[in-house]
Design a protein around this motif. Structure first.
Motif, short mmCIF file in Angstrom:
data_model
loop_
_atom_site.label_atom_id
_atom_site.label_comp_id
_atom_site.label_asym_id
_atom_site.label_seq_id
_atom_site.Cartn_x
_atom_site.Cartn_y
_atom_site.Cartn_z
N SER A 44 -14.85 -47.64 -56.25
CA SER A 44 -14.80 -49.26 -55.60
C SER A 44 -16.05 -49.54 -54.75
O SER A 44 -16.54 -48.53 -54.13
CB SER A 44 -13.39 -49.25 -55.11
OG SER A 44 -13.17 -50.71 -54.25
N GLY A 45 -16.16 -50.62 -54.36
CA GLY A 45 -16.96 -51.29 -53.27
C GLY A 45 -16.13 -51.35 -52.10
O GLY A 45 -16.99 -51.25 -50.99
N ARG A 46 -14.77 -50.84 -52.20
CA ARG A 46 -13.99 -50.79 -51.07
C ARG A 46 -13.89 -49.57 -50.64
O ARG A 46 -14.44 -48.67 -51.12
CB ARG A 46 -12.64 -51.47 -51.44
CG ARG A 46 -12.28 -52.59 -51.98
CD ARG A 46 -10.71 -52.83 -52.23
NE ARG A 46 -10.43 -54.05 -52.84
CZ ARG A 46 -9.48 -54.94 -52.15
NH1 ARG A 46 -8.88 -54.48 -51.03
NH2 ARG A 46 -8.99 -55.91 -52.77
N SER A 47 -13.72 -49.23 -49.29
CA SER A 47 -13.63 -48.29 -48.57
C SER A 47 -12.26 -47.50 -48.99
O SER A 47 -11.34 -48.28 -49.25
CB SER A 47 -13.98 -48.21 -47.11
OG SER A 47 -12.90 -48.91 -46.54
N LYS A 48 -11.77 -46.45 -48.49
CA LYS A 48 -10.44 -45.95 -48.95
C LYS A 48 -9.44 -46.95 -48.04
O LYS A 48 -8.42 -47.10 -48.53
CB LYS A 48 -10.08 -44.34 -48.39
CG LYS A 48 -8.95 -43.97 -48.84
CD LYS A 48 -8.98 -42.44 -48.83
CE LYS A 48 -7.62 -41.74 -49.17
NZ LYS A 48 -6.55 -42.19 -48.04
N LEU A 49 -9.83 -46.98 -46.72
CA LEU A 49 -9.01 -47.56 -45.90
C LEU A 49 -8.83 -49.25 -46.62
O LEU A 49 -7.64 -49.82 -46.41
CB LEU A 49 -9.62 -48.01 -44.59
CG LEU A 49 -8.90 -48.83 -43.39
CD1 LEU A 49 -7.47 -48.32 -43.16
CD2 LEU A 49 -9.74 -48.88 -42.37
N VAL A 66 -14.42 -42.69 -54.89
CA VAL A 66 -15.87 -42.90 -54.82
C VAL A 66 -15.74 -44.41 -54.23
O VAL A 66 -15.65 -45.25 -54.92
CB VAL A 66 -16.36 -42.99 -56.36
CG1 VAL A 66 -17.70 -43.24 -56.08
CG2 VAL A 66 -16.42 -41.49 -56.84
N THR A 67 -16.32 -44.64 -53.07
CA THR A 67 -16.27 -45.69 -52.07
C THR A 67 -17.28 -46.22 -51.84
O THR A 67 -18.44 -45.76 -52.02
CB THR A 67 -15.24 -45.39 -50.92
OG1 THR A 67 -16.24 -44.75 -50.01
CG2 THR A 67 -14.25 -44.63 -51.15
N THR A 68 -17.41 -47.59 -51.35
CA THR A 68 -18.61 -48.31 -51.01
C THR A 68 -19.76 -48.23 -51.81
O THR A 68 -20.81 -47.88 -51.47
CB THR A 68 -18.93 -47.85 -49.37
OG1 THR A 68 -19.10 -46.44 -49.43
CG2 THR A 68 -17.88 -48.22 -48.31
#
Length: 259
Positions: A44-49, A66-68
């Motif tokens: 994602s483009g999101r972070s885990k948070l 797999v973030t940001t």
């Protein structure tokens, strides 16, 4: 093919913004995959948070994240597997332009998420459609930043052209941009993770629908575009499934005999 790992985008792939939930069929399909020993991962483009704001972490147990847009890879306990923070000179140039044109932005770190200025119309235009609550305002203290979400109209983008020597830009849903390290994408993070796990990319599946998903569906052994995907992702994929709200993930996994 015996697949070992599945990567899934969040918005429009796992999480339906029309129902504000994960389709029941998706939850069931991924549970069956895990029972077969297949690893289930966010990409994602999101972070885990920020992924957690959707509630999907309460209904699906993920193995890795797999973030940001591929710049930070963590395990389920948020331990770092791969880290590639943004260029600090590039960040400074972005912020000077944000200040000059009275724009706004958010920052994603390994374990934090904050707003650059007080909440305003632009920030709401960027995050409200994604069901992301605006975080608290904090001062940027030169810590490692993995992604900036820039809230601005497209007419401002020519002013940011110089920063593209340092940073990559990808459309944030319908308004604004994700900004992250140049020459990185979700595919980069996937590559780092499967190397870490000693899994061939031919045994990886990826599902996506949006602007930042094309690279990853093209990179893996089986790239699947959601029926609601943009044309760029459909062209890059090996297979186009049905829409997210029409059991897209379940149908594709059933079609390829994964479940």
């Amino acid at each position: 093919m015996e697949y070992k790992i599945i990567f899934l985008d969040v918005d429009g792939t796992l999480y339906s913004h029309s129902t504000k939930s994960v389709p029941t069929s998706t939850i069931e399909a991924l549970k069956m995959c895990k029972e077969k020993g297949i690893k289930i991962c966010i990409a994602s483009g999101r972070s885990k948070l920020v992924t957690g704001f959707t509630g999907i972490l309460d209904v699906i147990e993920f193995d890795y994240f797999v973030t940001t847009n591929g710049n930070l890879v963590v395990d389920k306990d948020n331990n770092i597997i791969y880290s590639n923070p943004m260029d600090k000179e590039g960040i400074d140039k972005v912020l000077s332009l944000v200040d000059k044109y009275d724009l706004n932005a958010t920052f994603m770190t390994h374990d934090d998420f904050y707003l650059y200025k007080e909440e305003d119309k632009r920030a709401h235009l960027g995050f409200d459609p994604l069901s992301i609550p605006l975080p608290m305002v904090k001062e940027y203290k030169k810590e490692n930043i993995y992604q900036i979400n820039l809230f601005c109209e497209d007419e401002f983008m020519p002013y940011f052209e110089e920063t593209k020597k340092y940073l990559a830009y990808s459309r944030l849903a319908h308004y604004g941009y994700d900004i992250y390290t140049l020459n990185h994408s979700k595919a980069t993070g996937i590559e780092k993770l499967i190397e870490y796990l000693n899994i061939s990319k031919d045994k990886a599946i990826a599902f996506g629908d949006g602007h930042n998903d094309a690279e990853m569906v093209k990179y893996v052994g089986l790239g699947i575009a959601m029926g609601n995907a943009i044309e760029k992702v459909k062209v890059a994929s090996d297979y186009i499934t049905s829409d997210i709200d029409d059991n897209g993930i379940y149908n594709a996994l059933k079609h390829f005999g994964v479940i």
